[in-house]
Design a protein around this motif. Structure first.
Motif, PDB file in Angstrom:
ATOM      1  N   LYS A 188      29.680  -7.473  -3.194  1.00 29.43           N
ATOM      2  CA  LYS A 188      30.125  -6.499  -2.375  1.00 29.43           C
ATOM      3  C   LYS A 188      31.364  -5.518  -2.923  1.00 29.43           C
ATOM      4  CE  LYS A 188      29.452  -9.818   1.640  1.00 29.43           C
ATOM      5  NZ  LYS A 188      30.162 -10.672   2.302  1.00 29.43           N
ATOM      6  N   ALA A 189      32.211  -6.261  -3.879  1.00 30.20           N
ATOM      7  CA  ALA A 189      33.215  -5.243  -4.323  1.00 30.20           C
ATOM      8  C   ALA A 189      32.905  -4.053  -5.102  1.00 30.20           C
ATOM      9  CB  ALA A 189      34.182  -6.207  -5.233  1.00 30.20           C
ATOM     10  N   TRP A 222      31.406  -1.605  -2.734  1.00 25.60           N
ATOM     11  CA  TRP A 222      32.626  -0.900  -2.027  1.00 25.60           C
ATOM     12  C   TRP A 222      33.448   0.126  -2.933  1.00 25.60           C
ATOM     13  CZ3 TRP A 222      37.874  -2.238  -3.028  1.00 25.60           C
ATOM     14  CH2 TRP A 222      38.864  -1.826  -1.656  1.00 25.60           C
ATOM     15  N   THR A 223      33.531  -0.143  -4.372  1.00 30.22           N
ATOM     16  CA  THR A 223      34.158   0.819  -4.895  1.00 30.22           C
ATOM     17  C   THR A 223      33.377   1.908  -5.260  1.00 30.22           C
ATOM     18  OG1 THR A 223      33.677  -0.325  -6.889  1.00 30.22           O
ATOM     19  CG2 THR A 223      35.561  -1.064  -6.052  1.00 30.22           C
ATOM     20  N   HIS A 251      40.023  -7.096   2.453  1.00 35.19           N
ATOM     21  CA  HIS A 251      39.067  -7.834   3.385  1.00 35.19           C
ATOM     22  C   HIS A 251      39.901  -9.180   3.511  1.00 35.19           C
ATOM     23  CE1 HIS A 251      36.661  -4.483   1.749  1.00 35.19           C
ATOM     24  NE2 HIS A 251      36.087  -4.664   2.861  1.00 35.19           N
ATOM     25  N   TYR A 306      38.946  -5.486  -3.515  1.00 31.38           N
ATOM     26  CA  TYR A 306      38.128  -5.635  -2.351  1.00 31.38           C
ATOM     27  C   TYR A 306      38.851  -6.957  -1.642  1.00 31.38           C
ATOM     28  CZ  TYR A 306      33.871  -7.217   0.251  1.00 31.38           C
ATOM     29  OH  TYR A 306      33.467  -7.359   1.629  1.00 31.38           O
TER      30      TYR A 306
END
Length: 169
Positions: free
Chosen positions: A163-164, A167-168, A124, A120
């Motif tokens: 968030k990571a 996101w994955t 980012h 991530y």
């Protein structure tokens, strides 16, 4: 007493990871499924403590203890699970740490968590900048207090991790 040192990204960190992972492959042999460079030194451009975090993934975590002497022979101090069930943790370098090895068994949730966090950040760049600046500020604020440094990052790290993982998915 260890000083909390945060420095600019160093291109040599990838090479230091490669060199050390070869040593670990030699020690653990067929027990190793994969070896990943994790932590801040694995993210290009991220300011970091100059300690290489390595995550070997093994077939059976219980077999890792058989290799403690070989790990000590190349400079590692075994720390057992060190607060994370299902992990074997080793540190190298004493007060001037150079490497941390976090070993997990294939399928462990911790592997997914570490790789999601790393990947991530790699994708980012604004988060990389924010995280690096936070670490630099905390290192200046708590130069001889690693616990306060870690606690100061905790909320930011948990948010990035959340968030990571989203996101994955």
């Amino acid at each position: 007493m260890r000083k909390v040192e945060v420095c600019s990204y160093n291109e040599k960190w990838a090479q230091l990871f490669s060199e050390e992972s070869e040593k670990l492959k030699h020690i653990f042999g067929n027990e190793v499924v994969d070896i990943h460079h994790i932590g801040s030194t694995s993210v290009p451009g991220l300011k970091a403590k100059p300690i290489i975090d390595i995550m070997p993934v093994v077939k059976d975590i219980n077999n890792v203890d058989k290799y403690t002497i070989e790990m000590q022979e190349i400079g590692y101090d075994p720390k057992g699970e060190n607060g994370i069930p299902g992990r074997r943790y080793f540190q190298k370098g004493g007060d001037n740490r150079s490497h941390h090895v976090h070993i997990y068994q294939a399928g462990s949730y911790e592997i997914k968590r570490h790789l999601a966090f790393r990947d991530y950040l790699k994708s980012h760049l604004y988060e990389v900048e924010n995280y690096g600046e936070l670490k630099e500020r905390l290192a200046q604020q708590f130069p001889y207090d690693i616990e306060s440094y870690i606690n100061g990052k905790d909320e930011f790290v948990k948010e990035i991790e959340r968030k990571a993982l989203e996101w994955t998915e």
